[in-house]
Scaffold this motif. Structure first.
Motif, PDB file in Angstrom:
ATOM      1  N   ALA A   1      32.983  13.471  38.699  1.00  0.00           N
ATOM      2  CA  ALA A   1      32.644  13.377  37.275  1.00  0.00           C
ATOM      3  C   ALA A   1      32.510  11.914  36.854  1.00  0.00           C
ATOM      4  O   ALA A   1      31.575  11.548  36.123  1.00  0.00           O
ATOM      5  CB  ALA A   1      33.718  14.075  36.439  1.00  0.00           C
ATOM      6  N   GLN A   2      33.412  11.068  37.324  1.00  0.00           N
ATOM      7  CA  GLN A   2      33.322   9.644  37.004  1.00  0.00           C
ATOM      8  C   GLN A   2      32.142   8.994  37.733  1.00  0.00           C
ATOM      9  O   GLN A   2      31.472   8.112  37.191  1.00  0.00           O
ATOM     10  CB  GLN A   2      34.621   8.929  37.364  1.00  0.00           C
ATOM     11  N   GLU A   3      31.870   9.438  38.955  1.00  0.00           N
ATOM     12  CA  GLU A   3      30.748   8.871  39.702  1.00  0.00           C
ATOM     13  C   GLU A   3      29.419   9.136  39.002  1.00  0.00           C
ATOM     14  O   GLU A   3      28.509   8.300  39.057  1.00  0.00           O
ATOM     15  CB  GLU A   3      30.715   9.442  41.119  1.00  0.00           C
ATOM     16  N   LEU A   4      29.306  10.280  38.363  1.00  0.00           N
ATOM     17  CA  LEU A   4      28.075  10.570  37.637  1.00  0.00           C
ATOM     18  C   LEU A   4      27.880   9.577  36.498  1.00  0.00           C
ATOM     19  O   LEU A   4      26.755   9.126  36.226  1.00  0.00           O
ATOM     20  CB  LEU A   4      28.099  12.002  37.099  1.00  0.00           C
ATOM     21  N   VAL A   5      28.977   9.224  35.821  1.00  0.00           N
ATOM     22  CA  VAL A   5      28.904   8.216  34.765  1.00  0.00           C
ATOM     23  C   VAL A   5      28.536   6.860  35.349  1.00  0.00           C
ATOM     24  O   VAL A   5      27.686   6.130  34.815  1.00  0.00           O
ATOM     25  CB  VAL A   5      30.239   8.139  34.000  1.00  0.00           C
ATOM     26  N   LEU A   6      29.171   6.494  36.469  1.00  0.00           N
ATOM     27  CA  LEU A   6      28.901   5.206  37.096  1.00  0.00           C
ATOM     28  C   LEU A   6      27.457   5.114  37.587  1.00  0.00           C
ATOM     29  O   LEU A   6      26.832   4.044  37.513  1.00  0.00           O
ATOM     30  CB  LEU A   6      29.861   4.990  38.266  1.00  0.00           C
ATOM     31  N   THR A   7      26.920   6.214  38.098  1.00  0.00           N
ATOM     32  CA  THR A   7      25.529   6.207  38.551  1.00  0.00           C
ATOM     33  C   THR A   7      24.601   5.872  37.401  1.00  0.00           C
ATOM     34  O   THR A   7      23.683   5.048  37.531  1.00  0.00           O
ATOM     35  CB  THR A   7      25.169   7.577  39.155  1.00  0.00           C
ATOM     36  N   ARG A   8      24.841   6.490  36.261  1.00  0.00           N
ATOM     37  CA  ARG A   8      24.013   6.205  35.087  1.00  0.00           C
ATOM     38  C   ARG A   8      24.257   4.780  34.585  1.00  0.00           C
ATOM     39  O   ARG A   8      23.307   4.073  34.208  1.00  0.00           O
ATOM     40  CB  ARG A   8      24.292   7.221  33.984  1.00  0.00           C
ATOM     41  N   ALA A   9      25.520   4.347  34.580  1.00  0.00           N
ATOM     42  CA  ALA A   9      25.832   3.005  34.092  1.00  0.00           C
ATOM     43  C   ALA A   9      25.179   1.933  34.961  1.00  0.00           C
ATOM     44  O   ALA A   9      24.614   0.956  34.450  1.00  0.00           O
ATOM     45  CB  ALA A   9      27.341   2.806  34.043  1.00  0.00           C
ATOM     46  N   ASN A  10      25.250   2.092  36.287  1.00  0.00           N
ATOM     47  CA  ASN A  10      24.627   1.109  37.178  1.00  0.00           C
ATOM     48  C   ASN A  10      23.119   1.061  36.978  1.00  0.00           C
ATOM     49  O   ASN A  10      22.503  -0.011  37.072  1.00  0.00           O
ATOM     50  CB  ASN A  10      24.978   1.427  38.631  1.00  0.00           C
ATOM     51  N   ALA A  11      22.505   2.215  36.714  1.00  0.00           N
ATOM     52  CA  ALA A  11      21.074   2.237  36.420  1.00  0.00           C
ATOM     53  C   ALA A  11      20.772   1.516  35.110  1.00  0.00           C
ATOM     54  O   ALA A  11      19.839   0.715  35.024  1.00  0.00           O
ATOM     55  CB  ALA A  11      20.573   3.681  36.365  1.00  0.00           C
ATOM     56  N   ILE A  12      21.569   1.785  34.084  1.00  0.00           N
ATOM     57  CA  ILE A  12      21.317   1.213  32.759  1.00  0.00           C
ATOM     58  C   ILE A  12      21.473  -0.299  32.761  1.00  0.00           C
ATOM     59  O   ILE A  12      20.588  -1.031  32.296  1.00  0.00           O
ATOM     60  CB  ILE A  12      22.264   1.837  31.718  1.00  0.00           C
TER      61      ILE A  12
ATOM     62  N   VAL B   1      18.587   4.870  40.366  1.00  0.00           N
ATOM     63  CA  VAL B   1      19.687   5.087  41.303  1.00  0.00           C
ATOM     64  C   VAL B   1      19.582   6.509  41.841  1.00  0.00           C
ATOM     65  O   VAL B   1      19.475   7.472  41.068  1.00  0.00           O
ATOM     66  CB  VAL B   1      21.067   4.863  40.654  1.00  0.00           C
ATOM     67  N   VAL B   2      19.596   6.616  43.163  1.00  0.00           N
ATOM     68  CA  VAL B   2      19.472   7.889  43.868  1.00  0.00           C
ATOM     69  C   VAL B   2      20.807   8.154  44.559  1.00  0.00           C
ATOM     70  O   VAL B   2      21.239   7.354  45.393  1.00  0.00           O
ATOM     71  CB  VAL B   2      18.332   7.817  44.899  1.00  0.00           C
ATOM     72  N   SER B   3      21.464   9.268  44.214  1.00  0.00           N
ATOM     73  CA  SER B   3      22.820   9.520  44.718  1.00  0.00           C
ATOM     74  C   SER B   3      22.934  10.936  45.270  1.00  0.00           C
ATOM     75  O   SER B   3      23.295  11.867  44.550  1.00  0.00           O
ATOM     76  CB  SER B   3      23.842   9.310  43.591  1.00  0.00           C
ATOM     77  N   PRO B   4      22.650  11.122  46.575  1.00  0.00           N
ATOM     78  CA  PRO B   4      22.865  12.437  47.197  1.00  0.00           C
ATOM     79  C   PRO B   4      24.317  12.599  47.632  1.00  0.00           C
ATOM     80  O   PRO B   4      24.906  11.681  48.200  1.00  0.00           O
ATOM     81  CB  PRO B   4      21.937  12.388  48.415  1.00  0.00           C
ATOM     82  N   ASN B   5      24.894  13.760  47.346  1.00  0.00           N
ATOM     83  CA  ASN B   5      26.263  14.035  47.752  1.00  0.00           C
ATOM     84  C   ASN B   5      26.297  15.250  48.673  1.00  0.00           C
ATOM     85  O   ASN B   5      25.387  16.086  48.655  1.00  0.00           O
ATOM     86  CB  ASN B   5      27.147  14.289  46.526  1.00  0.00           C
TER      87      ASN B   5
END
Length: 300
Positions: free
Chosen positions: A193-204, A210-214
């Motif tokens: 859940a936090q990683e999803l926020v960080l993915t968006r934050a790093n993009a912004i 940012v491409v994040s496959p899990n």
């Protein structure tokens, strides 16, 4: 009446990259080692379903099942495993990031390493994870950053999983000219859940894709995603195995950086040449207005 100046034809060429993020459970490891045959069959099946794909990306340590920490599976970059993956990418004519590899550098050093293979069957670049998830991950930290030019398209930066929690990684990649950051993960815990926020934050904050496959359930918790340079989630998976598809438009990065996020915020144009440098004691360094602007494709 002044004649309108025409743009050069090259500038009109679209920079589109159709991608496939394969959210899958890690492959089981056979007694003889990593099963590249099963992996190759899966890549081919993905391309059969989505034939326009030019980049296929898998989650972190996808090839190593529950043996990711086993040093016996580590091989040097340039070994048989790397050559076979390069040959597969060349045979299929695609960019291929097969998750990350267990890389043996010497008798004691093993790294968690992302490797990108090109459509002409070459190893285009590698990146050693700078921030292993301690104390749980046994790998040695990397000491450098990697961006790779995709000819005719743009520049891609590599990071791995827990690197996303350290904003310095994405910032450095963006400064090196990355327009897309690929961050394969194998998150099995509730902090996705936090990683999803960080993915968006790093993009912004870097105005990049940012491409994040899990990894999928039952090993991982899924929720792979692609985020655009303004922080919008373009596609997102659930928890089960699935393939996400999208088309990256590299020119979106240039648009957002030129006009600003939401037409407002132009972080890469913040400083003026006569601004004083901003000291950063935690790094023993500084932000220098003269070197703030990201590099362009084709420059070192």
């Amino acid at each position: 009446m002044a004649r309108r100046r025409e743009r050069p034809h090259a500038e009109l060429m679209p920079r589109w990259l159709p991608i496939a993020l394969v959210q899958s459970d890690p492959l089981p490891v056979r007694t003889s080692g990593v099963d590249l045959g099963a992996f190759a069959a899966d890549v081919r099946a993905t391309l059969d379903r989505f034939p326009q794909t030019r980049l296929v990306v898998y989650p972190e340590l996808h090839l190593f099942g529950d043996q990711a920490g086993n040093p016996e599976l580590a091989e040097p970059i340039g070994g048989r495993r790397t050559r076979d993956l390069a040959e597969l990418a060349g045979e299929l004519g695609i960019w291929l990031l097969p998750g990350t590899l267990c890389e043996r550098a010497d008798s004691t050093a093993v790294y968690n390493t992302a490797a990108l293979f090109s459509p002409d069957g070459q190893l285009a670049g590698t990146y050693r994870k700078c921030f292993p998830w301690r104390p749980y991950e046994p790998y040695r930290p990397g000491t450098g950053f990697t961006v790779i030019d995709l000819p005719g398209l743009g520049r891609v930066g590599l990071s791995i999983c827990y690197d996303a929690w350290f904003p310095e990684v994405a910032r450095q990649l963006a400064w090196m000219g990355a327009e897309v950051i690929i961050n394969p993960t194998q998150t099995t815990t509730s902090d996705r859940a936090q990683e999803l926020v960080l993915t968006r934050a790093n993009a912004i904050v870097n105005q990049v894709f940012v491409v994040s496959p899990n990894a999928a359930a039952p090993t991982g918790v899924g929720q792979s995603l692609v985020v655009d340079p303004e922080g919008r989630v373009r596609v997102r998976a659930g928890r089960a195995a699935e393939v996400l598809t999208d088309v990256i438009d590299f020119d979106e990065v240039a648009r957002v950086r030129a006009y600003g996020t939401a037409g407002l915020n132009r972080m890469w144009h913040q400083f003026r040449p006569d601004d004083e440098p901003l000291e950063l004691p935690v790094y023993g360094g500084r932000i220098d207005p003269r070197t703030w602007t990201p590099k362009q494709e084709g420059t070192p």
